[in-house]
Motif scaffolding. Structure first.
Motif, mmCIF file in Angstrom:
data_model
loop_
_atom_site.group_PDB
_atom_site.id
_atom_site.type_symbol
_atom_site.label_atom_id
_atom_site.label_comp_id
_atom_site.label_asym_id
_atom_site.label_seq_id
_atom_site.Cartn_x
_atom_site.Cartn_y
_atom_site.Cartn_z
ATOM 1 N N GLN A 73 -6.359 5.085 5.587
ATOM 2 C CA GLN A 73 -6.439 4.303 6.047
ATOM 3 C C GLN A 73 -5.412 3.206 6.801
ATOM 4 N N GLU A 74 -3.946 3.995 7.004
ATOM 5 C CA GLU A 74 -2.746 3.173 7.172
ATOM 6 C C GLU A 74 -3.838 3.330 9.497
ATOM 7 N N PHE A 126 -5.444 7.870 2.103
ATOM 8 C CA PHE A 126 -4.313 6.849 2.950
ATOM 9 C C PHE A 126 -3.587 7.134 4.022
ATOM 10 N N SER A 127 -4.055 8.258 4.541
ATOM 11 C CA SER A 127 -4.009 8.767 5.937
ATOM 12 C C SER A 127 -4.835 7.358 6.973
ATOM 13 N N PHE A 147 1.235 4.112 -2.596
ATOM 14 C CA PHE A 147 1.074 5.817 -2.970
ATOM 15 C C PHE A 147 1.885 6.349 -2.885
ATOM 16 N N GLU A 188 3.316 10.868 4.091
ATOM 17 C CA GLU A 188 2.930 12.313 4.552
ATOM 18 C C GLU A 188 3.364 13.421 4.418
ATOM 19 N N ASP A 196 -6.382 12.600 -1.688
ATOM 20 C CA ASP A 196 -5.950 10.843 -1.417
ATOM 21 C C ASP A 196 -5.114 10.750 -0.331
ATOM 22 N N THR A 197 -4.123 12.212 -0.327
ATOM 23 C CA THR A 197 -3.303 11.991 1.678
ATOM 24 C C THR A 197 -4.988 11.440 2.361
ATOM 25 N N THR A 251 1.290 6.765 -6.417
ATOM 26 C CA THR A 251 -0.052 7.615 -6.694
ATOM 27 C C THR A 251 0.260 9.549 -6.797
ATOM 28 N N GLU A 268 1.219 -1.089 -0.113
ATOM 29 C CA GLU A 268 0.431 -0.272 0.337
ATOM 30 C C GLU A 268 0.449 1.286 0.198
ATOM 31 N N HIS A 269 2.071 1.211 0.296
ATOM 32 C CA HIS A 269 2.603 2.230 0.917
ATOM 33 C C HIS A 269 3.229 2.739 -0.646
#
Length: 671
Positions: free
Chosen positions: A581-582, A578-579, A539, A601, A574-575, A542, A535-536
């Motif tokens: 999600q993690e 992602f944040s 991203f 991030e 997007d960020t 992305t 996932e990292h």
């Protein structure tokens, strides 16, 4: 085996020169011939192409750069590179060309920063000189001025020598009308509003490298007369007897602001000389139902002699000019309509007491001044010369440089003057100059669904909304709603919602939260990335896609502030996604994974600081400093992590303030 021998026979014409096909090579191939003094037409295509010079001498002009060629010279053109072959010798220039399609190569070239760059060429970004009959409102600022400023900022971040050139359009008839309405001298009115305009541009953080004020510059006026004399000496501009409209009571000559009627092309209500609806010029005498602004009586026709340009003779000149640079379809369509007319004899001098009279004294043209729209074409060149004087560069009106790259930002209502009239005047004044001009055009920006109108007080003035705490929010909103290709709208409620919900509620909230998490876990110091999960790495990819899209949105070919603004917000969204999600890993044993989340991030914040700089320079500078980077000065080529150990100060930093109430404009009325 295949043998082909050039025998001088030409089978067909292509791109303005003679060609003879060669069969059987597995790729497209031709012999080409350019006669002495001739040149091919500027063109671009998706094929890769190769020239081999076998006879004669000349110059290749590739994306504005010149290269000498002689027998034995070989040139390979990447897809979409504009190219022209000129014969500078006294014998035929003969060459072999081969061309083929390579889809991968074409896609790489379409995205190439090198192809989209300008190298060492000086780039002059010109916005229309505002008419000093009033200050600037958001409708003005949203179009050419914000566009030109962001364009220059982006180019400078990429190492290009780019300058923003404009000024005040002092000699417009509208200035004289404003002075009459305000009961003061025309020169005083021009000086007052020119200064107000310059102040508003500064409040908007629009940096102007050359701001010319013509009416108080005698050297400017002398240069304009010399430029007009060039046009007369060319034989293109000459006195012509014709008819005009005059006020029936005062006898005054009517044009532009002093007359209105029905457009002969689109039947819209229009002022004299230009229809804002269809973009086509009129000659005033061709208006239906003409009305004078000076009295209630219907205008009368009368004879007049004016300096006149037979524009209809220059269709091919304009078409050839449009092959050189970026010319949107909207402008090319306008050009086609204008030249569909069987003739258009365009007056380029008018009777007036305000303006610059020609140096020549021809019987019948006494008391006339050079038309302000002819002056426009000179004014940009004079601005370049004045800028060069301050920079110790030898840029001269009388000798415009073949290496100059000129970029015009303009509203569609001025499109005819910039993209049709000016190229014709340049060809007449400087026959050897092939100006390389890109055009970026915007439509009208509406206010609460209706056109901005100063006369009906339906406007929001720049000074009413701009301040240190609001300027970036205004720039972002105008960018995100900029009228590119269609009319768009400023709505106060939407502006308020964007500032509170997007800039404060999303951007600032994420940045502050990131800062608080860093203080809590890493004492405000950027950590090194730890373990990377799929996932990292996804991203990171992305972020790379966002950088590519943002670069494309700000590059010359596809310049669009609306797309750029959307990409910036997409990056933040997007960020944030992602944040979230993690976030479940934050309080677990997977600390190495969480360090990578924070590092990514911070990479996104770093990308946001650089990517926002052309649109939102104050926000970008504040964010860059909070990240320990300083003011972003270079455009990123890739996504980079923040160096481990960097002190970060995001927690509690205020990037955007809640908006003050937007002034309520007067409700539009029918006119």
């Amino acid at each position: 085996m295949i043998i082909s021998v050039y025998d001088g026979n030409i089978e067909y014409e292509g791109f303005g020169i003679g060609l003879a096909g060669i069969e059987g090579l597995g790729v497209g191939a031709d012999w080409g011939r350019v006669p002495p003094g001739g040149r091919s037409l500027s063109h671009r295509h998706d094929e890769t192409e190769m020239f081999v010079i076998v006879q004669g001498r000349g110059e290749l002009v590739v994306d504005g750069a010149r290269h000498p060629v002689a027998p034995g010279s070989l040139a390979l053109f990447e897809p979409f590179e504009s190219h022209v072959l000129e014969n500078t010798g006294d014998t035929d220039l003969v060459f072999l060309t081969q061309y083929w399609r390579d889809a991968d190569r074409a896609l790489v070239s379409a995205r190439s920063a090198d192809r989209l760059g300008f190298g060492e060429r000086p780039v002059f970004v010109c916005s229309p000189p505002p008419t000093p009959n009033g200050d600037l409102h958001l409708g003005h600022l949203s179009g050419p001025y914000l566009g030109a400023d962001a364009y220059v900022r982006f180019q400078r971040m990429n190492g290009v020598e780019a300058w923003h050139v404009t000024g005040s359009d002092d000699h417009q008839s509208y200035v004289q009308a404003a002075a009459r309405a305000e009961d003061r001298a025309t020169a005083v009115t021009a000086a007052h509003y020119s200064a107000e305009i310059a102040d508003t541009l500064a409040l908007m953080d629009i940096r102007v490298d050359q701001y010319t004020v013509p009416h108080r510059d005698e050297a400017y006026r002398a240069g304009l007369r010399a430029y007009f004399s060039r046009l007369i000496d060319s034989g293109v501009v000459a006195p012509r007897a014709d008819e005009a409209l005059f006020d029936a009571e005062t006898g005054e000559y009517l044009y532009e602001v002093d007359v209105s009627g029905t457009c002969p092309t689109c039947a819209s209500t229009t002022g004299g000389n230009m229809c804002e609806g269809c973009g086509e010029p009129n000659t005033v005498i061709d208006l239906a139902d003409a009305a004078s602004a000076l009295s209630a009586a219907g205008p009368r026709r009368g004879p007049i002699t004016r300096y006149t340009l037979p524009l209809h003779d220059f269709h091919e000149v304009v078409i050839d000019h449009h092959r050189h640079g970026r010319v949107p379809a909207r402008l090319r369509e306008l050009t086609a309509r204008v030249f569909d007319r069987p003739s258009l004899n365009l007056p380029v001098s008018h009777p007036a007491s305000w303006g610059t009279p020609p140096a020549e004294e021809h019987e019948g043209t006494e008391g006339q001044v050079i038309w302000a729209w002819v002056e426009l074409s000179y004014g940009f060149l004079q601005g370049i010369q004045a800028l060069g004087g301050r920079l110790s560069r030898n840029w001269r009106v009388a000798e415009p440089g073949q290496d100059w790259k000129i970029v015009h930002f303009l509203g569609y209502d001025n499109a005819f003057y910039h993209s049709v009239l000016a190229p014709v005047l340049y060809k007449a004044a400087f026959p050897e100059w092939a100006p390389d001009i890109d055009y970026h055009v915007n439509e009208f920006y509406l206010l609460e669904g209706s056109k901005f109108s100063t006369s009906r007080r339906h406007a929001i003035w720049g000074k009413e909304i701009l301040g240190p705490d609001s300027v970036d929010a205004v720039r972002y909103f105008l960018s995100s709603t900029r009228p590119e290709g269609d009319r768009t709208n400023f709505a106060s409620a939407e502006y308020d919602a964007l500032v509170r919900g997007t800039l404060i509620g999303t951007w600032q909230e994420w940045l502050n939260d990131l800062g608080e998490r860093m203080v809590e876990r890493y004492d405000g110091v950027a950590p090194d990335a730890g373990n990377w999960t799929p996932e990292h790495s996804a991203f990171l990819g992305t972020l790379g896609v966002r950088l590519s899209a943002l670069t494309s949105a700000l590059s010359p070919d596809g310049f669009s502030l609306r797309r750029a603004a959307a990409e910036l917000h997409g990056l933040v969204e997007d960020t944030v996604r992602f944040s979230r999600q993690e976030s479940p890993l934050a309080a677990t044993r997977w600390s190495d994974d969480n360090r990578t989340v924070i590092a990514l991030e911070l990479a996104a914040a770093r990308l946001l600081a650089h990517g926002a700089a052309p649109l939102m320079p104050r926000f970008a500078a504040r964010l860059g400093k909070a990240l320990g980077l300083g003011v972003p000065a270079h455009w990123p080529r890739t996504v980079e992590l923040l160096p481990p150990g960097t002190q970060v100060d995001l927690a509690g930093t205020v990037f955007f303030a809640p908006p003050a109430p937007v002034p309520v404009p007067a409700a539009p009325t029918r006119s």
